[in-house]
Design an enzyme around this catalytic site. Structure first.
Site, PDB file in Angstrom:
ATOM      1  N   GLN A 401      -8.332   5.319  -3.873  1.00  0.00           N
ATOM      2  CA  GLN A 401      -9.273   6.224  -2.986  1.00  0.00           C
ATOM      3  C   GLN A 401      -8.646   6.714  -1.869  1.00  0.00           C
ATOM      4  OE1 GLN A 401     -11.458   2.622  -3.154  1.00  0.00           O
ATOM      5  NE2 GLN A 401     -13.228   3.422  -4.100  1.00  0.00           N
ATOM      6  N   HIS A 412      -5.534   2.421   5.133  1.00  0.00           N
ATOM      7  CA  HIS A 412      -4.224   2.075   4.868  1.00  0.00           C
ATOM      8  C   HIS A 412      -4.208   2.173   3.161  1.00  0.00           C
ATOM      9  CE1 HIS A 412      -0.942  -1.322   5.322  1.00  0.00           C
ATOM     10  NE2 HIS A 412      -0.561  -0.397   4.461  1.00  0.00           N
ATOM     11  N   HIS A 414      -4.046   2.206  -0.380  1.00  0.00           N
ATOM     12  CA  HIS A 414      -4.149   0.939  -1.338  1.00  0.00           C
ATOM     13  C   HIS A 414      -4.312   1.590  -2.519  1.00  0.00           C
ATOM     14  CE1 HIS A 414      -7.988   0.874   0.565  1.00  0.00           C
ATOM     15  NE2 HIS A 414      -8.432   0.639  -0.485  1.00  0.00           N
ATOM     16  N   HIS A 416      -5.818   0.147  -6.310  1.00  0.00           N
ATOM     17  CA  HIS A 416      -6.343  -1.027  -6.970  1.00  0.00           C
ATOM     18  C   HIS A 416      -5.857  -1.164  -8.335  1.00  0.00           C
ATOM     19  CE1 HIS A 416     -10.104  -1.193  -4.278  1.00  0.00           C
ATOM     20  NE2 HIS A 416      -9.697   0.236  -4.103  1.00  0.00           N
TER      21      HIS A 416
END
Length: 471
Positions: A401, A412, A414, A416
């Protein structure tokens, strides 16, 4: 001053004199010198005779006060055919290596056993380089990765892959009194990427036990060894086979030790023998400081990392990591590279839902360097394999996202990773709705209602279970 030393061997062995040399770069204090011995031998198909030859070389190394003796590739035997090589193969716990472990213990010496035919589960062998400590224990092992295959019609055919399996792992450097030893074997010498990775891992000494052919040895042996020493600012120890092994094969010899400046400290040009030189870690450090090549590498533009570098590596050296402004306990981190880390989720959408982020706090995807981007997705791939195995998944959903309008709530980057099973959602795309709404309070990091989060001890148990995939 630094010297190479030589002594007369028993009549069955011939020893070449090493050249004494004076270093113009630095005067060694002598306090950090460790003597090592490079051994040159002529192995044949007779394993028993080869063992006695190796024993004499090691004992002579001991007489010359060396703390480590380096033996060449094929010290166990060099055979006439593929079938003979496979037949001669033994396990690491077999009689040949057991005998060498006993020799190491009897002489209180470290040994580099430069490549023996390790038995495998199929009709091929591994070419395995071992380090044995003075107690007779195996301190390091490396299976040769690059196999020498030459097939020129009507001229020459020498294909190691006919009877040898390639290794798939770069071994960790081995700490010894002479410094950290990086393990390679023979044809690996032609692949500077491997030596650079070993230097990155802390190698002080690169070792290339070999059985070079005479034509390639004359053309390339010394220049390649000196190049590896210079470009990595490491000592290079290269024990070699020499002479005729049988009617089908002969080797070049010219065993040598090279210092980090590219100076040949000693060389055995012909015949069976031992030569010694001093490893001076103080001088090595001075060389690296006076010409700091490693610091000048443009790691923001290019990089050289092990594929599969996502290993359990220094995770617990720090108590926590930062996920934007939020601390993540090292107990819930299960994978770390030099640029990325992976950790379990406080509020997973499905069991096994984990996150992968760059170590550096990067708000958006476009903030990542090329190296960080590459490393991030290498880790994502390996973590995906791990969660698939750990949670019995059939498939994966991998999602980023990037930006608030895409649902990103923690600034930050990331990724998933969610293990998927048939029927886990009524409609497959429902998982994206769940991701968008499962934790509006900053991805499960903080909220007034902490009851929605898993306890840290539960997360730590999951992380511990996941770490086994990266050991």
């Amino acid at each position: 001053m630094r010297y190479c030393y030589w002594l007369s061997l028993p009549i069955s062995l011939h020893l070449n004199k090493c050249e004494r040399f004076f270093s113009l770069r630095t005067m060694s204090s002598g306090s950090n010198l460790v003597k090592v011995a490079v051994c040159q031998m002529t192995a044949t198909p007779d394993s028993k005779s080869n063992l006695e030859q190796g024993r004499m070389l090691i004992e002579e190394s001991k007489r010359q006060r060396a703390q480590i003796a380096f033996l060449p590739e094929g010290f166990d035997n060099i055979n006439r055919s593929r079938a003979e090589s496979v037949e001669a193969a033994q396990s690491v716990s077999g009689p040949t290596i057991s005998e060498y472990c006993a020799i190491a213990k009897a002489n209180n010496m470290w040994l580099s056993l430069g490549g023996f035919k390790e038995k495998s589960d199929v009709s091929k062998v591994y070419n395995t380089h071992l380090i044995v400590d003075p107690d007779g224990n195996i301190a390091g092992a490396y299976r040769k990765m690059h196999l020498f295959d030459v097939d020129i019609p009507d001229k020459v055919r020498l294909c190691e892959s006919d009877y040898t399996l390639a290794g798939n792992e770069i071994s960790k450097v081995v700490a010894t009194p002479a410094g950290n030893i990086g393990l390679s074997t023979c044809y690996d010498l032609r692949f500077p990427e491997l030596s650079a990775l070993l230097r990155n891992d802390g190698a002080d000494i690169l070792t290339y036990p070999s059985a070079f052919t005479i034509p390639t040895g004359k053309a390339h042996w010394e220049v390649l060894l000196r190049a590896r020493a210079i470009e990595n600012q490491c000592y290079v120890v290269a024990a070699a086979q020499v002479g005729a092994h049988h009617d089908k094969r002969a080797s070049y010899g010219h065993s040598m030790i090279v210092d980090p400046w590219g100076k040949v400290l000693c060389e055995i040009k012909d015949g069976i023998g031992v030569a010694t030189a001093d490893i001076d870690l103080q001088q090595l450090q001075q060389t690296r400081e006076s010409l700091p090549v490693d610091k000048h590498k443009r790691r923001d533009v290019y990089r050289l990392d092990k594929l599969g570098a996502a290993e359990l590596h220094n995770i617990d050296d720090v108590p926590q990591y930062m996920f934007a402004q939020y601390p993540i306990s090292s107990k819930v981190v299960f994978c770390k590279t030099n640029l990325s880390f992976a950790f379990v989720n406080r509020k997973p959408v499905v069991p096994g839902h984990v996150l992968v982020s760059p170590l550096r706090v990067c708000k958006r995807f476009h903030d990542l360097t090329t190296a960080e981007t590459s490393d991030l997705f290498e880790v994502v791939k390996k973590v995906g394999d791990a969660v698939t195995a750990e949670f019995g998944a059939d498939s994966l959903t991998i999602s980023i996202q990037d930006g608030p309008d895409a649902g990103q709530t923690v600034e930050h980057v990331h990724v998933h990773i969610l293990p998927r099973k048939k029927g886990d959602f009524e409609n497959n795309d429902d998982i994206y709705k769940k991701l968008a709404t499962h934790d509006k309070q900053n991805e499960g990091i903080s909220t007034a209602d902490n009851s929605i989060f898993r306890a840290e001890e539960v997360m730590a148990r999951e992380a511990t279970s996941m770490r086994k995939y990266f050991q």
